[in-house]
Structures are given as C-alpha cells and as structure tokens.
Design a protein around this motif. Sequence first.
Motif, PDB file in Angstrom:
ATOM      1  N   ARG A   1      10.278  77.582  62.538  1.00  0.00           N
ATOM      2  CA  ARG A   1      11.587  76.972  62.357  1.00  0.00           C
ATOM      3  C   ARG A   1      12.048  77.093  60.907  1.00  0.00           C
ATOM      4  N   GLU A   2      13.348  77.338  60.738  1.00  0.00           N
ATOM      5  CA  GLU A   2      13.921  77.325  59.396  1.00  0.00           C
ATOM      6  C   GLU A   2      14.364  75.914  59.025  1.00  0.00           C
ATOM      7  N   LYS A   3      14.893  75.185  60.009  1.00  0.00           N
ATOM      8  CA  LYS A   3      15.329  73.805  59.797  1.00  0.00           C
ATOM      9  C   LYS A   3      14.304  72.866  60.403  1.00  0.00           C
ATOM     10  N   ASN A   4      14.120  71.738  59.782  1.00  0.00           N
ATOM     11  CA  ASN A   4      13.166  70.743  60.269  1.00  0.00           C
ATOM     12  C   ASN A   4      13.882  69.512  60.810  1.00  0.00           C
ATOM     13  N   ASP A   5      14.970  69.748  61.526  1.00  0.00           N
ATOM     14  CA  ASP A   5      15.743  68.644  62.075  1.00  0.00           C
ATOM     15  C   ASP A   5      15.139  68.146  63.384  1.00  0.00           C
ATOM     16  N   ALA A   6      15.309  66.873  63.629  1.00  0.00           N
ATOM     17  CA  ALA A   6      14.738  66.240  64.812  1.00  0.00           C
ATOM     18  C   ALA A   6      15.272  66.855  66.097  1.00  0.00           C
ATOM     19  N   THR A   7      16.563  67.130  66.167  1.00  0.00           N
ATOM     20  CA  THR A   7      17.151  67.676  67.395  1.00  0.00           C
ATOM     21  C   THR A   7      16.524  69.013  67.756  1.00  0.00           C
ATOM     22  N   GLY A   8      16.309  69.865  66.763  1.00  0.00           N
ATOM     23  CA  GLY A   8      15.680  71.153  67.021  1.00  0.00           C
ATOM     24  C   GLY A   8      14.269  71.006  67.552  1.00  0.00           C
ATOM     25  N   TYR A   9      13.487  70.127  66.936  1.00  0.00           N
ATOM     26  CA  TYR A   9      12.124  69.887  67.419  1.00  0.00           C
ATOM     27  C   TYR A   9      12.137  69.319  68.835  1.00  0.00           C
ATOM     28  N   ILE A  10      13.009  68.371  69.070  1.00  0.00           N
ATOM     29  CA  ILE A  10      13.072  67.740  70.393  1.00  0.00           C
ATOM     30  C   ILE A  10      13.408  68.770  71.462  1.00  0.00           C
ATOM     31  N   LYS A  11      14.364  69.641  71.198  1.00  0.00           N
ATOM     32  CA  LYS A  11      14.726  70.670  72.175  1.00  0.00           C
ATOM     33  C   LYS A  11      13.541  71.588  72.472  1.00  0.00           C
ATOM     34  N   GLU A  12      12.843  72.027  71.434  1.00  0.00           N
ATOM     35  CA  GLU A  12      11.690  72.914  71.624  1.00  0.00           C
ATOM     36  C   GLU A  12      10.568  72.233  72.398  1.00  0.00           C
ATOM     37  N   LEU A  13      10.274  71.005  72.042  1.00  0.00           N
ATOM     38  CA  LEU A  13       9.201  70.278  72.714  1.00  0.00           C
ATOM     39  C   LEU A  13       9.561  69.993  74.170  1.00  0.00           C
ATOM     40  N   LEU A  14      10.822  69.695  74.426  1.00  0.00           N
ATOM     41  CA  LEU A  14      11.270  69.465  75.799  1.00  0.00           C
ATOM     42  C   LEU A  14      11.081  70.726  76.646  1.00  0.00           C
ATOM     43  N   ILE A  15      11.433  71.871  76.108  1.00  0.00           N
ATOM     44  CA  ILE A  15      11.236  73.134  76.828  1.00  0.00           C
ATOM     45  C   ILE A  15       9.759  73.317  77.171  1.00  0.00           C
ATOM     46  N   ASP A  16       8.886  72.996  76.231  1.00  0.00           N
ATOM     47  CA  ASP A  16       7.446  73.145  76.476  1.00  0.00           C
ATOM     48  C   ASP A  16       6.948  72.177  77.545  1.00  0.00           C
ATOM     49  N   HIS A  17       7.384  70.932  77.489  1.00  0.00           N
ATOM     50  CA  HIS A  17       6.993  69.966  78.527  1.00  0.00           C
ATOM     51  C   HIS A  17       7.453  70.456  79.896  1.00  0.00           C
ATOM     52  N   GLU A  18       8.684  70.945  79.963  1.00  0.00           N
ATOM     53  CA  GLU A  18       9.199  71.424  81.249  1.00  0.00           C
ATOM     54  C   GLU A  18       8.421  72.645  81.734  1.00  0.00           C
ATOM     55  N   SER A  19       8.009  73.513  80.836  1.00  0.00           N
ATOM     56  CA  SER A  19       7.191  74.670  81.207  1.00  0.00           C
ATOM     57  C   SER A  19       5.845  74.216  81.770  1.00  0.00           C
ATOM     58  N   ILE A  20       5.241  73.240  81.123  1.00  0.00           N
ATOM     59  CA  ILE A  20       3.971  72.696  81.618  1.00  0.00           C
ATOM     60  C   ILE A  20       4.178  72.048  82.977  1.00  0.00           C
ATOM     61  N   LEU A  21       5.270  71.319  83.142  1.00  0.00           N
ATOM     62  CA  LEU A  21       5.555  70.673  84.430  1.00  0.00           C
ATOM     63  C   LEU A  21       5.651  71.693  85.562  1.00  0.00           C
ATOM     64  N   ILE A  22       6.336  72.773  85.326  1.00  0.00           N
ATOM     65  CA  ILE A  22       6.471  73.819  86.346  1.00  0.00           C
ATOM     66  C   ILE A  22       5.093  74.370  86.698  1.00  0.00           C
ATOM     67  N   HIS A  23       4.285  74.655  85.686  1.00  0.00           N
ATOM     68  CA  HIS A  23       2.948  75.196  85.919  1.00  0.00           C
ATOM     69  C   HIS A  23       2.076  74.205  86.700  1.00  0.00           C
ATOM     70  N   LEU A  24       2.147  72.937  86.346  1.00  0.00           N
ATOM     71  CA  LEU A  24       1.368  71.919  87.072  1.00  0.00           C
ATOM     72  C   LEU A  24       1.793  71.859  88.535  1.00  0.00           C
ATOM     73  N   ARG A  25       3.100  71.830  88.785  1.00  0.00           N
ATOM     74  CA  ARG A  25       3.602  71.776  90.165  1.00  0.00           C
ATOM     75  C   ARG A  25       3.124  72.975  90.988  1.00  0.00           C
ATOM     76  N   GLU A  26       3.070  74.131  90.354  1.00  0.00           N
ATOM     77  CA  GLU A  26       2.633  75.345  91.054  1.00  0.00           C
ATOM     78  C   GLU A  26       1.171  75.269  91.475  1.00  0.00           C
ATOM     79  N   ASN A  27       0.397  74.403  90.847  1.00  0.00           N
ATOM     80  CA  ASN A  27      -1.042  74.347  91.123  1.00  0.00           C
ATOM     81  C   ASN A  27      -1.494  73.161  91.964  1.00  0.00           C
ATOM     82  N   ILE A  28      -0.672  72.158  92.131  1.00  0.00           N
ATOM     83  CA  ILE A  28      -1.090  70.955  92.862  1.00  0.00           C
ATOM     84  C   ILE A  28      -1.576  71.300  94.261  1.00  0.00           C
TER      85      ILE A  28
END
Length: 157
Positions: free
Chosen positions: A95-122
Amino acid sequence: MQINIGIRQEYLTAVSHSLGRILADEFVLYTKTRKAHWCVTGPDFHSKHLFFESQYQQLEGIIDDVAERIRALGHFPPATLKEYLAITHLTEISREKNDATGYIKELLIDHESILIHLRENIDKYATAFHDAGSSDYITGLMETHEKMAWRLRAHLE
C-alpha cells in the motif's frame, strides 16, 4: 503413530492438506491485519488501531485452532512463511497510503475469499471424506469470519 478415529487415512490426509491451505489463508490475513494495526494513519487512528488489534487477536486464536485440528487428524500443519505463501488463496498487497478505509476494504475482500473457500469445503469434508467433525469445525469458522467481515463492512457504510 497412526490414529484410528473411524476415518480412512487417505481422507485424513486430504482434509489435513485442505485445512493447511485454510491455515495459510488465516496466517496471511493475520499478518495483513497486524500491518493495518501497526501502520494505519489518519484522524481516526486510535479507534482503528484498537479495532484492527481486536481482529488480529481473534485471528491469532483461529490460527492456533486450525493447526491443532490438523494435529488432531494425525498430521503436521504447514508452519513456515514460505509454505503459507505457496498455498494461500490470498495475496500480499503493498500500500502507498495507510488509511483505514483502504485497509478495511482489503481485509474485507480477504475475509470474503476465505468465506467462499470454507463454504466450498463444508459438504465435501462431511460427504466425500466422511469427516463430520472437520465439517462442523469449518462451519463454525465460517460463522466467525462472517461476523468479522460484517464488522469491517460496517465501517464502509
């Protein structure tokens, strides 16, 4: 020593390898959340610093639980950064900027990616590998990530 818990060895191996990928995702997400905690700047620094801390602490517990689940199945978890980066579904973003909104968006994408992967394996864990315990475990993990994602998403609304 080989374990005998009513699940064929090849299924235990398959589930353990799959859980290893989940562990890698969790570790990468933990690291990215730690970075957000350390590097966030802006007028909302204090509140976001504490928010990211609560999230990485939760992820730290998840990491330990996933690794111990793999051990309970008679296997050893991946445990090096090199291994994690080789098998994770997530990416490291600079990241070039260390703003909270940018971090939150990136982390949310990662959580959602993990969620999809978990659902695929249940269902796969329960039906293909006859491991209802691991299926139940990742169902609970999915619910935890849903709540963490909701908390991130709430900051963007």
